[in-house]
Design an enzyme around this catalytic site. Structure first.
Site, mmCIF file in Angstrom:
data_model
loop_
_atom_site.group_PDB
_atom_site.id
_atom_site.type_symbol
_atom_site.label_atom_id
_atom_site.label_comp_id
_atom_site.label_asym_id
_atom_site.label_seq_id
_atom_site.Cartn_x
_atom_site.Cartn_y
_atom_site.Cartn_z
ATOM 1 N N LYS A 275 0.913 -1.137 0.153
ATOM 2 C CA LYS A 275 0.182 -0.093 0.023
ATOM 3 C C LYS A 275 0.761 1.215 -0.064
ATOM 4 O O LYS A 275 2.065 1.004 0.298
ATOM 5 C CB LYS A 275 -0.900 0.060 1.061
ATOM 6 C CG LYS A 275 -2.007 -1.006 1.242
ATOM 7 C CD LYS A 275 -2.716 -1.085 2.712
ATOM 8 C CE LYS A 275 -3.632 -1.984 2.740
ATOM 9 N NZ LYS A 275 -4.791 -1.973 1.973
ATOM 10 N N ARG A 349 -10.308 -11.522 1.818
ATOM 11 C CA ARG A 349 -11.300 -12.748 1.286
ATOM 12 C C ARG A 349 -10.710 -14.167 1.422
ATOM 13 O O ARG A 349 -11.309 -15.076 1.324
ATOM 14 C CB ARG A 349 -11.744 -12.288 -0.056
ATOM 15 C CG ARG A 349 -10.525 -12.260 -1.365
ATOM 16 C CD ARG A 349 -10.805 -11.273 -2.340
ATOM 17 N NE ARG A 349 -10.974 -9.931 -2.100
ATOM 18 C CZ ARG A 349 -10.942 -9.015 -2.779
ATOM 19 N NH1 ARG A 349 -11.403 -9.236 -4.040
ATOM 20 N NH2 ARG A 349 -11.070 -7.725 -2.448
#
Length: 497
Positions: A275, A349
């Site tokens: 990030k 996920r």
């Protein structure tokens, strides 16, 4: 230092100094308790001059007039009598707490003329005060010179109402809810160097004192189960992952449980798909789903909910390292389905996929609800005001929407469909972990749907609501505890025997 309160409920009370809070509905000629704290009728004139009309959450703060047993009087508006709901009492309590930061003792006259006040209303008002006053200052070593004395010891609050017995009973439940919300807030606010997967699991283990059965699966046990998706996320960190299974058995012996699954990425750098540096510190809150599930299990146990409930949280840290998974890697999930990792920052996920399959396979629940700070895409769609709701079951979705309205932890239902499902098909594996930028929150939900079979299921994407959401009367904290009250309301309204 955050204020702490010590509450009592009484049918009548004459203050001996301190602050008095008088509640008033819009259009009423006087407020609750006016005859006690304003024997000369000065408040009516003050309200007229101050243009106080009882509008919801409006206040008029005055020095108590001569002859009053209080030192300070706060008029607090509730709005139209016909429109005052449960959440309005919470907000009113929060508004009162915000107004009385320096108070050392408080008397609240709750029974506003023209309004039927229940015991639950009294309890919600008290809970609203506590929720507003919450703060996370464990690591502050310097206190301001002007910090109020009230912050050093609990402020005594007497709530005057005609529903004392019902209020005391309702407050026991409200306290359980507050404790669960504050636990979730504490977990989200905690820095990641203090709260790793092992430490988070230890916090969850503390729920055993309330009667929750807590089981902690280690990395070795997860390997035996074939949880390659979850373990792939964790392999770049020196801190070992954990899967925590919490069971509350408050329902009938053979009754199928309701199950709640939380994403617990204690810190998310994005992994190899790293990030940007700006704002990365907020990724200590990427375990907001796990925090909410842990807080919910606290509530259900503390209030002895008549339900069988399962809470499962997957705890990992997503770090870049020589051993971290790479874009292009293919992992095998517990379900046997293979996943091509396109982006290592789409890691939540992967954790949830294995946790959902494990839950369904082991417990055969009547429903599953997962919570996750899953996608930035849901924030683009809904900002910080709603969480995204995805579900394969209309009845469950409607129940969740109703619970969201009741608690004002609001949800917005988002679509699912074959068109979106195709977007996560992979050339090299059964699926890939991201379908690209377009419809990002939907394709993330479609990914999870592949791990739930036919079990009624809902996915709540709480990326915009679990942390950094706008402050209001009942939340001044960065970590909001979103989801705890919502899911407790869902259980209370639909699943308790």
């Amino acid at each position: 230092m955050p204020m702490k309160f010590e509450f009592s409920f009484s049918k009548s009370h004459r203050p001996a100094g301190g602050a008095a809070v008088l509640l008033q509905v819009a259009g009423a000629k006087e407020a609750a308790g006016a005859a006690v704290v304003d024997p000369e009728g000065v408040l009516a004139k003050a309200a007229k001059i101050g243009k106080f009309t009882g509008k919801a959450l409006s206040t008029l703060d005055v020095i108590a007039p001569h002859g009053s047993p209080a030192d300070r009087i706060v008029l607090l508006g509730l709005g139209d009598a016909g429109g005052v709901g449960d959440h309005d009492w919470l907000k009113a309590g929060g508004a009162a707490a915000a107004k009385l930061r320096s108070a050392e003792k408080i008397t609240v006259f709750l029974d506003a003329p023209g309004l039927e006040v229940t015991g639950k209303a009294a309890a919600d008002f008290a809970l609203g005060m506590e929720m507003n006053a919450y703060g996370f200052e464990s690591y502050k070593t310097r206190k301001s010179d002007d910090e109020p004395k009230a912050a050093q010891k609990p402020v005594k609050v007497t709530i005057v109402t005609g529903t004392v017995i019902a209020a005391k009973k309702a407050f026991m439940t409200a306290q359980a809810v507050g404790e669960g919300v504050f636990l979730a807030r504490d977990l989200v606010n905690e820095p990641a160097n203090v709260l790793g997967p092992v430490e988070f699991a230890a916090r969850a283990k503390e729920l055993e004192r309330l009667g929750v059965d807590v089981e902690i699966l280690t990395e070795r046990e997860m390997k035996k189960l074939g949880m390659g998706a979850l373990l792939g996320v964790a392999q770049g960190s020196s801190r070992p992952p954990r899967l925590v299974v919490m069971q509350w058995k408050g329902g009938k012996a053979k009754e199928k449980p309701v199950a709640f699954i939380g994403k617990g990425v204690v810190f998310d750098t994005g992994g190899i798909s790293i990030k940007p540096a700006s704002g990365m510190e907020e990724m200590k809150g990427d375990m907001g789903g796990a925090a909410a599930v842990t807080g919910l299990m606290h509530v259900l146990a503390a209030r002895k909910a008549a339900v069988n409930a399962i809470g499962i949280i997957g705890l990992v840290e997503n770090m870049p390292d020589g051993s971290a998974q790479r874009p292009g890697d293919i992992v095998t999930s517990m379900s046997g389905q293979t996943i091509e990792v396109i982006n290592t920052d789409a890691e939540g996920r992967l954790v949830l996929g294995d946790a959902l399959w494990y839950c369904n396979d082991r417990f055969k629940p009547q429903l599953m609800i997962d919570l996750a700070t899953l996608t930035g895409a849901i924030m683009v769609a809904l900002s910080n005001h709603y969480a995204g709701l995805f579900s394969n079951d209309d009845r469950l979705a409607e129940q969740l929407l109703a619970a969201g309205l009741a608690t004002q932890e609001r949800l917005w239902r988002m679509p699912l469909g074959k068109e979106y499902d195709k977007m996560i098909d992979s050339k090299f594996a059964d699926m890939k972990n991201t379908g690209g930028r377009h419809g990002g929150s939907v394709t993330a939900a479609q990914f999870l749907k592949r791990f739930v079979k036919d079990t009624p299921w809902a996915h709540l994407d709480i990326a915009g609501t679990a942390m950094g959401s706008p402050t209001d009367e009942i939340n001044q904290s960065w970590g909001s505890g979103f989801g705890v009250r919502l899911l407790d309301q869902l259980v209370r309204a639909n699943y308790e025997s």
